[in-house]
Scaffold this active site. Structure first.
Site, short mmCIF file in Angstrom:
data_model
loop_
_atom_site.label_atom_id
_atom_site.label_comp_id
_atom_site.label_asym_id
_atom_site.label_seq_id
_atom_site.Cartn_x
_atom_site.Cartn_y
_atom_site.Cartn_z
N GLU A 120 44.31 -3.75 -50.80
CA GLU A 120 44.76 -5.12 -50.51
C GLU A 120 43.67 -6.12 -50.88
OE1 GLU A 120 45.48 -5.00 -46.28
OE2 GLU A 120 46.67 -3.16 -46.44
N LYS A 122 41.06 -8.90 -50.26
CA LYS A 122 40.38 -9.36 -49.05
C LYS A 122 40.42 -10.88 -49.09
CE LYS A 122 36.37 -8.69 -46.13
NZ LYS A 122 36.11 -10.09 -45.81
N ASP A 124 40.03 -14.68 -48.33
CA ASP A 124 38.86 -15.39 -47.83
C ASP A 124 39.29 -16.56 -46.96
OD1 ASP A 124 36.24 -15.78 -47.45
OD2 ASP A 124 35.79 -16.50 -49.47
N CYS A 417 16.13 -35.37 -82.05
CA CYS A 417 15.88 -36.13 -83.28
C CYS A 417 15.29 -37.51 -83.01
CB CYS A 417 17.16 -36.27 -84.08
SG CYS A 417 18.32 -37.42 -83.33
N CYS A 432 23.54 -39.07 -78.21
CA CYS A 432 22.54 -39.28 -79.25
C CYS A 432 23.26 -39.97 -80.41
CB CYS A 432 21.97 -37.94 -79.69
SG CYS A 432 21.30 -37.95 -81.36
S1 IVH Z 1 41.78 -5.38 -42.08
C1 IVH Z 1 40.16 -2.96 -38.73
N1 IVH Z 1 42.75 -6.44 -44.28
O1 IVH Z 1 38.15 -9.36 -43.42
C2 IVH Z 1 40.63 -3.72 -39.89
N2 IVH Z 1 41.00 -7.59 -43.15
O2 IVH Z 1 35.53 -7.96 -42.20
C3 IVH Z 1 40.23 -5.14 -39.83
N3 IVH Z 1 40.35 -9.71 -44.18
O3 IVH Z 1 38.09 -10.13 -40.06
C4 IVH Z 1 40.69 -6.03 -40.86
N4 IVH Z 1 41.79 -9.64 -45.84
O4 IVH Z 1 39.44 -11.64 -41.55
C5 IVH Z 1 41.86 -6.57 -43.28
N5 IVH Z 1 43.71 -7.29 -46.22
C6 IVH Z 1 42.82 -7.41 -45.24
C7 IVH Z 1 41.96 -8.52 -45.11
C8 IVH Z 1 41.05 -8.55 -44.05
C9 IVH Z 1 40.82 -10.33 -45.26
C10 IVH Z 1 39.25 -10.20 -43.34
C11 IVH Z 1 39.60 -10.30 -41.89
C12 IVH Z 1 38.58 -9.48 -41.16
C13 IVH Z 1 37.51 -9.30 -42.18
C14 IVH Z 1 36.88 -7.93 -42.04
#
Ligand code: IVH
Length: 680
Positions: A120, A122, A124, A417, A432
């Site tokens: 998935e 991650k 932000d 130049c 220039c």
């Molecule tokens: S799973 C135990 N899935 O990343 C599992 N987290 O450092 C916990 N985050 O606090 C999270 N995308 O804010 C999960 N597809 C995703 C995510 C995700 C972003 C963030 C979330 C969490 C942090 C983990």
């Protein structure tokens, strides 16, 4: 005091200072939503603190920043205790880290074969827990310190993609976990509006999302373009748990909760790394920011077997992208002269690792930007490198400005130049005024002339252009066509073979299209699209050169400014001479006027070109075919009329012959272009 004690005291002082510094950053980040330093800098400080504490466990106290996940909730919001703690994830930075993670998972599970993972993005943004009782949305809470978060129910209610009631048959209690974020477009709009009102802007979409979600007035939140994706389940009551995490995601989606469409189930570490590469390549074109990807063991029973360590599960890992921002010192600023004479301030930096590479130069764009960001030499600056975009100085750490920081001044004379530098009207750029007299401008014009989308002279890149100009071998594009084995032999590191290749590429580039040729001339403000419009409208160079301001403006999408540049360019005797020499050297293109009179002679035919052509670049040949009304396609299908096979043609040639598509050689292509008739 002996030296050992003195050193110890110094270390302790450093330790206390580090803690104070980190606490201050935590406050700025979590409470004010206004981080002062890039994440990578914060991580570096935390790492230092962890190392000091590892060496001196007696210094660790319960309130050390290393002893908690986040910061306690701000006073203003009610506290919410999470039924199931909200954990975080361990990070992986390299492919090896991912291989090790997968190996540990397989060892613990006693698996021989590949493990399936849910891969998935991650996202932000910030983590959120949302509770539905009998399908009705009742509470939303931030993660806080993982055990207790803030009640942001009224704010989450304002997020339009957040359903207030779930669809279909739902269990008595569902706690969905996800991420609140701000799409990039919304973030940019929000910041532009704030800037127009003279208000402060947000540093990045995540801080904008955090700031918006933690507004005390939900009416304000409601105006912010927040969105939400769900990626897991917290507490639940009355649910018949499925077997896999991917099935949970499917359930969430069925209930009407948004799940990120980029989520995939992959096989083993290889599948994870493939996914990482694919998403990484598309990262810049996603509508939202992601800072890595998350791999989760898909099978829930396996997750249970693996369990947790400290505050992170053993069944998941976050594979981070390289940080896009880093701190470094601005050593100096130099001014680079571009093709049209524009002076760009370029930051010379203390080398720093950012966006996956070491950066020592970054653009400051123009003087307006320098003033707006208040950048000075000696400053500590945030350098940003996102994807393949040129690194830039994003902002300045005013708090760290040394007393002797020097302002950046636009030079009055060109650094190359010495011609005067001028700023026209209210334009942001200064230029220039040396024109062809400036060697920097000559170099950039040659580089542009030879570039892929212009005359496409393979092998004539930045270094060679530099050498040619410095050696006095080429000053204008016309000089390129009189280069010879003997003259090229004068250049450093130019072997006979490379000289030969270059001369052949130059020969090929003589056959081009009118549009490419016009674009290659590098007339100011005449980009590819304008060049194509002018070429189609005027049909021949002679016609365009004779046109006055009024007639040039009649070409589609050409306004008074561009028209003036075009007329000015062709009026300049130096330019006219270059044009004559280019034509004398044999630079040519099919004449579209004749074709128009014939009606498009190749209309209805689709050509695919493959392999290397000897006489011209493939793209030029495609353009020439298009000018005759044909379609030029990149892939062979049953609809292909002809395949033109050059040297070393491969899979397309095989496919064409499998499909029975007629195959022609380069000589046949030449006949088509010369006679302007379909192949016989
Ligand atoms: S799973 C135990 N899935 O990343 C599992 N987290 O450092 C916990 N985050 O606090 C999270 N995308 O804010 C999960 N597809 C995703 C995510 C995700 C972003 C963030 C979330 C969490 C942090 C983990």
């Amino acid at each position: 005091m002996d030296t050992a004690t003195a050193a110890e005291a110094e270390l302790q002082r450093r330790f206390a200072e580090l803690r104070r510094e980190i606490e201050q950053h935590n406050y700025r980040y979590y409470i004010l939503d206004e981080p002062q330093v890039p994440d990578a800098e914060y991580d570096r400080l935390m790492q230092q603190l962890r190392e000091l504490e590892a060496a001196h466990p007696e210094w660790v106290t319960v309130d050390s920043p290393t002893q908690r996940v986040g910061t306690a909730p701000a006073d203003e919001f009610a506290e919410v205790r999470h039924r199931v703690p909200m954990l975080s994830l361990d990070n992986a930075f390299t492919a090896d880290d991912v291989l090790n993670f997968d190996r540990r998972v397989r060892e613990r599970l006693g698996r021989e074969g590949a493990v399936r993972y849910s891969a998935e993005p991650k996202l932000d943004g910030l983590a959120i827990s949302v509770i539905f009782e009998h399908g009705v949305f009742v509470r939303a809470a931030t993660r806080g310190d993982g055990a207790t978060g803030e009640d942001v129910t009224s704010n989450v209610r304002t997020i339009r993609s957040m359903p207030l009631r779930l669809r279909g048959a739902v269990p008595a209690l569902v706690e969905a976990r996800g991420e609140v974020f701000m799409p990039v477009a919304g973030f940019e709009r929000l910041n532009a509006e704030a800037a127009a009102r003279g208000e402060k802007t947000f540093v990045n979409p995540r801080n904008a999302a955090a700031g918006s979600l933690r507004q005390l007035d939900p009416q304000v939140t409601a105006t912010r373009p927040l969105e939400i994706f769900f990626y897991g389940l917290g507490a639940q009551e009355g649910l018949d748990l499925p077997v896999r995490h991917s099935e949970i995601l499917a359930l969430l989606a069925e209930w009407g909760l948004r799940v990120c469409a980029e989520t995939r189930v992959v096989e083993g570490a290889e599948g994870c790394l493939d996914y990482y590469r694919q998403i990484g390549a598309r990262r810049a074109s996603l509508a939202y920011q992601i800072d890595g990807v998350v791999y989760k063991v898909d099978e829930l029973a396996a997750q249970a077997t693996l369990g947790f360590v400290a505050r992170a599960p053993r069944w998941a890992v976050a594979h981070k992208f390289p940080a896009e921002e880093a701190l470094t010192r601005l050593r100096d600023v130099e001014f680079q002269v571009g093709r049209t004479g524009a002076l760009t301030p370029v930051a010379r930096l203390e080398p720093v690792f950012v966006g996956g590479v070491t950066v020592s130069n970054a653009t400051l764009h123009n003087m307006d930007e320098v003033l707006r960001k208040d950048v000075r030499i000696g400053d500590t600056v945030v350098v940003r490198r996102a994807g393949d975009v040129i690194p830039e100085v994003a902002r300045v750490m005013l708090e760290r400005r040394p007393a002797d920081a020097r302002p950046i001044v636009m030079p009055a004379a060109c650094p190359v130049c010495a011609s005067p530098v001028q700023r026209e009207g209210d334009e942001a750029v200064a230029r220039c005024t040396g024109g062809y007299r400036c060697s920097a401008q000559r170099k950039e014009r040659l580089r542009h002339f030879a570039s892929r989308r212009a005359l496409d002279i393979e092998g004539l890149g930045e270094k060679l252009v530099e050498q040619l100009v410095d050696a006095g071998l080429a000053q204008s594009p016309a000089d390129i066509f009189v280069l010879s084995q003997q003259s090229l032999a004068e250049l450093d590191r130019m072997g006979e073979k490379s000289a030969d290749n270059l001369l052949r590429a130059i020969e090929r580039a003589k056959h081009t299209t009118f549009a490419r040729f016009l674009f290659a001339l590098g007339i100011r403000d005449v980009g590819e699209a304008t060049a194509a419009n002018l070429a189609a409208h005027f049909g021949s160079l002679e016609a365009l050169m004779q046109a006055d301001l009024h007639r040039v403006q009649q070409a589609p999408d050409v306004g008074p400014v561009i028209a003036a540049r075009v007329v000015e360019f062709f009026a300049d005797p130096a330019n006219r001479e270059v044009l004559e020499r280019l034509q004398a050297a044999g630079v040519n293109w099919p004449a579209p006027r004749v074709i128009a009179a014939d009606g498009a002679p190749l209309a209805g035919l689709t050509f695919v070109l493959t392999g290397t052509l000897e006489s011209m670049a493939r793209e030029a040949a495609e353009d020439a075919l298009r000018a005759l009304g044909a379609k030029a396609s990149g892939s062979v299908s049953a609809k292909t009329s002809y395949l033109i096979a050059g040297r070393d043609a491969g899979s397309k040639l095989r496919k064409a012959s499998d499909l029975g598509v007629p195959i022609l050689d380069e000589a046949a292509l030449q006949r088509v272009l010369e006679t302007k008739r379909p192949p016989t």
